[in-house]
Design an enzyme around this catalytic site. Structure first.
Site, PDB file in Angstrom:
ATOM      1  CG  HIS A 315      -1.983  -0.978   1.239  1.00 50.03           C
ATOM      2  ND1 HIS A 315      -3.319  -0.663   1.121  1.00 50.03           N
ATOM      3  CD2 HIS A 315      -1.939  -2.330   1.362  1.00 50.03           C
ATOM      4  CE1 HIS A 315      -4.044  -1.763   1.167  1.00 50.03           C
ATOM      5  NE2 HIS A 315      -3.232  -2.791   1.311  1.00 50.03           N
ATOM      6  CB  CYS A 562       3.496 -16.434 -22.562  1.00 46.57           C
ATOM      7  SG  CYS A 562       4.725 -15.162 -22.930  1.00 46.57           S
ATOM      8  CB  CYS A 588       2.234 -14.270 -19.073  1.00 49.47           C
ATOM      9  SG  CYS A 588       3.436 -13.038 -19.649  1.00 49.47           S
TER      10      CYS A 588
END
Length: 615
Positions: A315, A562, A588
Site C-alpha cells: 500500500h 506464452c 505469463c
C-alpha cells in the site's frame, strides 16, 4: 495539522526497514499517524514496537483465532506531542476507545445508537482489532481497517456487511450529537470505476461500493471523500497493488485507502451556507507515492517475484493537512495509551531486575548441578549388563576410571573419564556423549523423547541432490555402516576394552584395513557428532552435476512459452479450496498491467497435464 494513514502490511517489517519505530514515524513528519494491518497480538506489544520518544500510541489487536486469524489485522494510532500531561495540543486525544461498539472498554456498555444489535455481534465486530477511536476535541478520528471478503465467501461477506452497518450507526449517532468525524484507513472498498484499473461494466454494482457511495455528500450522505474533493478527475491514483502479480510495476491497482470527513466547520459566522469541514479546514489530501515499492526508473523486471524482493508495503500512504484548529483545554494522555500497558510498563521498569534475576537463576542452577553430582560420580545413560537390572534402573556398581558401559538397544554410549561409582539412573535419562575430557564430571543427558525427535528431524531433513548419486560409508571399529542409517540409532559399539580412549588433545586415526578410504579426526575435543565422512570422488561429483543439468533441461523443455512474448511461463499451483485445488498451471511470467501495454502480462494461461499431489 498533518494526518497520515498507511496500511503497513506488518509493523515489524516496516520498523526493520527503517531501523527503528522512531525513524519510521519521523519519516512522515506528521502529527497523527494511523497504521493498519499491524499483524501484532496484544502479548507481542513490546516497548520497541509501541513506544517512541515524542509519540503516544493507541493499539487495537485481534482477539480471535477464528479461521486462523491469530496475529491478523490490527491498527494503531500514533500522536506526536510535546507533552503527554497537561497538554493543550489537538494531536493528543482527550479520550480513546478500542473498537467502535463500546463493548471492549466496558463489557456492560454499548455505544449510543447500537442498542438494536445483539451483544455477540458487537463483540465479534470489534474482536478482530479493526478500529481505534480517538477524540481530539474538534473531531473524532476513526482509524479503520475494513474486512476483506471474496465474492464466493458468503460468511465473510455477511460479516463485512454487518461491520459497516454497525459502523454507520455509530457515525450517525455522533453526527446527531453535533460532533465532527474524520475516518482514515484501508476500507478495502474502491468506490467507483475511476478508482480501479480497468474496472468492468458491473464494477459499481457491488453492494459495498453502493454503500460507500451512499455515505458521500453527492449521494445524500454526510461524508466528503477528501481526496476526490481535491482531485475530482485524477486517474490512476491508486494506493494498493497486488503482490502476487507484480502489478505495482505498471501501476495496475486500486484506491482503497481513504480519508473521509463529515460535520460543520469551526467558523462562527451567522451564515453557514457553503461552509463545511472539508472546504474550510482541509488544505490538501494526496497519496505519498514516494513510499511505493516500485519507483519510476527501476530497471529490474518483476519476473514472477522470483528474483526481485521489493522493500515496503503493498500500500501507499495517504495524507491530509488541516488548517485553523485552535488549542483545546488542558488534558492528559487517555488510559488506553500504550504507556499504561502492563507488558510495556513492566518491561520498562524492571529491565535491570530482569537481567539480574536471569543471572541469579543461572548461578542457582549451576550450584544445584554441582551439589547433585559428587566428585568422581557421573551420569550414566545405559548399562551393558541388562540381566543385572530392571527396566528403567541401573544398579550402582564400582567402575574403574576409563571403563566403558554401552547398550546397543538404547542406541547410545557413554565414555567415563573419572569417578569410582555410577549412581542409578532411570532409562529416560539416556546420556548422549557430547565431550570427553580428562577430569570431566558431567555428561549432558538426553531423554529418549529428545533422541527420537532428533532422529526424526534428521530423517525429515531435505537431502541435497548430491546425496542421490553417492554411496557413503561410516567406518567405526572396523565395520562399515550405511549412511542412510542414523548414527545415533544404529551405532553399536563392540568391545573396545583394547582400544585407546579419545583424549582431549590427541588426534586419532580410525582406519579400515580392507578399504582404501581413511577417516582422520582432527579436533581438540573429538565427538561422534564431529566426524565428517568424505567418500565421494571427483568422478561421482561430475556425474551428479551432469545428472542435475539433465533434469533441469528436461524441466525447462516441459514449460510452455506464452503467446504474447514467446517467453517461458511460470508454473503455479491453485491454493484456493475448490475443485481445482492443488492443480498446476502455467501463466505469463511478466507483471500484471493494462491490456493496452505490450510490456505487461499477456494473460496466457494453460493447465498442466496432471494435478499435483496434495500434501
Amino acid at each position: 495539522m498533518k494526518i497520515v494513514t498507511y496500511n503497513v502490511n506488518g509493523l515489524r517489517p516496516r520498523i526493520s526497514q527503517y531501523g527503528s519505530l522512531l525513524k519510521l514515524l519521523d519519516s512522515f513528519d506528521a502529527d497523527i499517524i494511523c497504521f493498519q494491518e499491524t499483524k501484532l497480538r496484544r502479548q507481542e506489544l513490546t516497548a520497541d514496537l509501541v513506544m517512541a520518544e515524542g509519540y503516544e500510541s493507541f493499539f487495537s489487536c485481534t482477539r480471535t483465532s477464528e479461521r486462523g486469524r491469530t496475529g491478523y489485522s490490527g491498527v494503531v494510532t500514533f500522536c506526536r506531542v510535546n507533552s503527554a500531561f497537561s497538554s493543550t495540543e489537538v494531536a493528543l486525544p482527550l479520550a480513546a476507545e478500542e473498537g467502535f461498539t463500546g463493548v471492549l472498554g466496558n463489557p456492560r456498555l454499548v455505544a449510543t445508537g447500537l442498542e438494536e444489535f445483539e451483544k455477540d455481534d458487537l463483540v465479534k465486530v470489534d474482536g478482530e482489532g479493526r478500529c481505534v477511536m480517538t477524540d481530539h476535541g474538534h473531531f473524532v478520528l476513526f482509524n479503520l481497517y475494513g474486512p476483506r471478503a471474496q465474492c464466493d465467501d458468503a460468511e465473510r461477506n455477511e460479516f463485512k456487511l454487518k461491520f459497516y452497518k454497525i459502523l454507520q450507526k455509530r457515525w450517525e449517532s455522533l453526527l446527531c450529537g453535533g460532533r465532527r468525524i474524520i475516518v482514515v484507513g484501508d476500507l478495502n472498498i474502491a468506490p467507483t470505476s475511476l478508482d480501479r484499473c480497468e474496472a468492468g461494466p458491473d464494477f459499481e454494482n457491488n453492494e459495498f461500493r453502493r454503500w460507500f457511495r451512499s455515505m458521500l455528500v453527492e449521494n445524500g450522505g454526510a461524508f466528503f471523500d477528501a481526496f476526490r474533493e481535491k482531485h475530482p478527475d485524477r486517474r490512476e491514483a491508486y494506493t494498493c497493488w497486488s503482490q502476487s502479480t507484480g502489478a505495482e510495476e505498471f501501476n495496475y491497482g486500486s484506491r482503497i485507502d481513504h480519508i473521509l470527513c463529515a460535520g460543520p466547520c469551526l467558523h462562527q459566522e451567522q451564515d453557514q451556507k457553503g461552509h463545511n469541514f472539508v472546504t474550510c479546514h482541509f488544505e490538501e489530501c494526496d497519496i505519498l507515492t514516494q513510499y511505493k515499492r516500485w519507483k519510476p526508473g527501476n530497471t529490474l523486471r518483476w519476473k514472477a517475484g522470483q528474483r526481485i524482493k521489493l522493500e515496503g508495503s503493498d500500500h501507499a500512504p495517504v495524507y491530509t493537512s488541516l488548517l485553523q484548529l485552535p488549542d483545546i483545554p488542558k488534558h492528559s494522555t487517555p488510559s488506553l495509551s500504550a504507556r499504561y500497558m502492563p507488558m510495556v510498563y513492566g518491561i520498562q521498569q524492571t529491565l535491570v531486575s530482569t537481567l539480574m534475576k536471569r543471572q541469579v537463576a543461572k548461578e542457582i542452577k549451576l550450584s544445584e548441578v554441582s551439589s547433585s553430582i559428587p566428585d568422581g560420580d557421573i551420569i550414566l545413560g545405559s548399562c551393558a549388563d541388562r540381566d543385572k537390572r530392571t527396566f528403567g534402573l541401573c544398579d550402582v556398581a564400582d567402575v574403574p576410571s576409563g571403563n566403558l558401559c554401552s547398550s546397543s538397544s538404547q542406541g547410545s554410549e557413554v565414555l567415563i573419564s573419572t569417578g569410582d561409582k555410577i549412581p542409578r539412573v532411570a532409562d529416560d535419562k539416556v546420556a548422549s556423549i557430547t565431550s570427553i575430557t580428562p577430569g570431566s564430571k558431567y555428561i549432558r543427558s538426553m531423554s529418549n523423547n529428545e533422541l527420537k525427535k532428533k532422529a526424526k528431524k534428521n530423517q525429515q531433513s531435505q537431502l541435497s541432490i548430491m546425496s542421490f548419486f553417492r554411496k557413503t560409508s561410516v567406518v567405526s571399529n572396523g565395520a562399515g555402516v550405511d549412511s542412510s542409517t542414523n548414527q545415533e540409532d544404529s551405532f553399536e559399539p563392540s568391545d573396545l576394552s583394547n582400544e585407546p580412549l579419545l583424549g582431549d588433545s590427541q588426534t586419532k586415526n580410525l582406519s579400515q584395513s580392507d578399504s582404501p578410504q581413511q577417516i582422520e579426526l582432527e579436533s581438540s575435543e573429538p565427538t561422534l557428532d564431529q566426524i565428517e565422512v568424505i567418500t565421494c570422488s571427483s568422478e561421482k561429483n561430475s556425474a551428479a552435476l551432469l545428472e542435475w543439468q539433465r533434469i533441469q533441461q528436461r524441466m525447462q523443455n516441459s514449460i510452455p512459452l506464452c503467446k504474447g512474448h514467446k517467453e517461458p511461463c511460470v508454473a503455479r499451483i491453485v491454493k484456493k479450496q475448490g475443485p481445482n485445488f492443488g492443480r498446476r498451471f502455467y501463466c505469463c511470467v511478466r507483471a500484471e498491467g493494462p491490456a493496452s501495454n505490450p510490456e505487461a502480462n499477456c494473460g496466457y494461461f494453460k493447465w498442466a497435464a496432471s494435478k499435483s499431489r496434495r500434501k
